[in-house]
Design a protein around this motif. Structure first.
Motif, PDB file in Angstrom:
ATOM      1  N   CYS A 178       0.065   7.469   8.571  1.00 58.67           N
ATOM      2  CA  CYS A 178       0.449   6.507   7.351  1.00 58.67           C
ATOM      3  C   CYS A 178       0.263   7.229   6.057  1.00 58.67           C
ATOM      4  O   CYS A 178      -1.206   7.544   5.831  1.00 58.67           O
ATOM      5  CB  CYS A 178      -0.078   5.242   7.604  1.00 58.67           C
ATOM      6  SG  CYS A 178       0.262   4.144   6.201  1.00 58.67           S
ATOM      7  N   GLY A 179       1.225   7.516   5.302  1.00 57.01           N
ATOM      8  CA  GLY A 179       1.122   8.335   4.139  1.00 57.01           C
ATOM      9  C   GLY A 179       0.692   7.559   2.817  1.00 57.01           C
ATOM     10  O   GLY A 179       0.638   8.022   1.879  1.00 57.01           O
ATOM     11  N   LEU A 180       0.662   6.067   2.849  1.00 53.87           N
ATOM     12  CA  LEU A 180       0.645   5.249   1.879  1.00 53.87           C
ATOM     13  C   LEU A 180      -0.641   5.579   1.293  1.00 53.87           C
ATOM     14  O   LEU A 180      -1.655   5.500   1.740  1.00 53.87           O
ATOM     15  CB  LEU A 180       0.789   3.804   2.203  1.00 53.87           C
ATOM     16  CG  LEU A 180       2.269   3.250   2.731  1.00 53.87           C
ATOM     17  CD1 LEU A 180       2.282   1.951   3.000  1.00 53.87           C
ATOM     18  CD2 LEU A 180       3.161   3.713   1.754  1.00 53.87           C
ATOM     19  N   LYS A 181      -0.665   5.781  -0.253  1.00 55.00           N
ATOM     20  CA  LYS A 181      -1.878   5.781  -0.875  1.00 55.00           C
ATOM     21  C   LYS A 181      -1.741   5.444  -2.411  1.00 55.00           C
ATOM     22  O   LYS A 181      -0.830   6.344  -2.980  1.00 55.00           O
ATOM     23  CB  LYS A 181      -2.466   7.358  -0.952  1.00 55.00           C
ATOM     24  CG  LYS A 181      -3.719   7.380  -1.633  1.00 55.00           C
ATOM     25  CD  LYS A 181      -4.569   8.819  -1.384  1.00 55.00           C
ATOM     26  CE  LYS A 181      -5.568   8.778  -2.044  1.00 55.00           C
ATOM     27  NZ  LYS A 181      -6.250  10.323  -2.022  1.00 55.00           N
ATOM     28  N   GLY A 182      -1.869   4.536  -2.828  1.00 54.53           N
ATOM     29  CA  GLY A 182      -1.721   3.851  -4.088  1.00 54.53           C
ATOM     30  C   GLY A 182      -2.394   4.637  -4.996  1.00 54.53           C
ATOM     31  O   GLY A 182      -3.490   5.306  -4.848  1.00 54.53           O
ATOM     32  N   THR A 183      -2.304   4.215  -6.411  1.00 50.89           N
ATOM     33  CA  THR A 183      -2.998   4.925  -7.793  1.00 50.89           C
ATOM     34  C   THR A 183      -4.211   4.124  -7.770  1.00 50.89           C
ATOM     35  O   THR A 183      -5.117   4.845  -8.491  1.00 50.89           O
ATOM     36  CB  THR A 183      -2.118   4.945  -8.907  1.00 50.89           C
ATOM     37  OG1 THR A 183      -1.732   3.486  -9.163  1.00 50.89           O
ATOM     38  CG2 THR A 183      -0.809   5.687  -8.433  1.00 50.89           C
TER      39      THR A 183
END
Length: 211
Positions: free
Chosen positions: A199-204
């Motif tokens: 899972c590549g989701l990564k917010g700021t």
């Protein structure tokens, strides 16, 4: 020979030819058992979102209350009915996207957009983190005229929020949806089938105002 990690979109002349026949899928959502294929209930709405690798992106939305069904696929490019391998060459112009069908009486588009903005970094152009290529760009494809003002407003507000934190400008592509092509069966609801998958989701870390 095009690089695997192409950072430039192809032209109609350089895009892969594709095919007339859609990729065959079961059409059944692995998590909720609903159909991923139209027609959908008339009172529901559709938005198509790309925020990097579509595996984690799809899970984000199928878990949200008010979302009827999701599906992953390809949109925004030139090549009809592309395969995953073709999309990864950069020669289709498509982004990896999630089709979100939602009940507007249970969840509004602004709430979906807030989740979209906060789950990835929309300032990175043709990449998300270590995932590099045109297929990983940030995109929003609208499906009716009423959605565009809401999308534009949320983009402007999040762009301002990012700048207040010293970050770059939003590079998200916004356009009316031209066509959505379903991805292969094994990509659909991938993280439900493979809980330990990537899972590549990564917010700021910057919150998105919803007004």
């Amino acid at each position: 020979m095009w690089p695997h990690e192409s950072l430039e979109l192809p032209t109609p002349a350089t895009a892969l030819e594709g095919r007339d026949t859609p990729i065959r899928i079961s059409g059944v959502h692995y998590v909720n058992g609903r159909t991923m294929l139209p027609p959908f209930p008339e009172e529901y709405e559709e938005i198509v979102l790309g925020l990097g690798c579509f595996w984690g992106a799809e899970r984000l939305f199928w878990e949200m209350p008010g979302v009827y069904v999701t599906a992953v696929g390809y949109a925004g490019g030139q090549t009809p009915n592309p395969t995953y391998e073709e999309t990864c060459t950069g020669r289709t112009g498509h982004a990896e996207v999630v089709r979100v069908i939602f009940d507007p009486t249970e969840i509004g588009l602004p709430e979906l957009l807030r989740a979209f903005w906060e789950a990835h970094d929309p300032t990175q152009g043709m990449r998300q983190g270590n995932d590099i290529g045109t297929q990983y760009r940030s995109v929003i494809y609208t499906t009716n005229e009423l959605q565009r003002p809401l999308v534009d407003k949320s983009l402007q507000e999040y762009d301002q929020a990012l700048q207040q934190q010293g970050m770059g400008n939003v590079t998200t592509e916004v356009a009316p949806l031209d066509a959505f092509y379903y991805a292969e069966e094994y990509h659909q609801q991938y993280l439900a089938k493979n809980p330990a998958g990537y899972c590549g989701l990564k917010g700021t870390g910057v919150a998105c105002p919803v007004t």
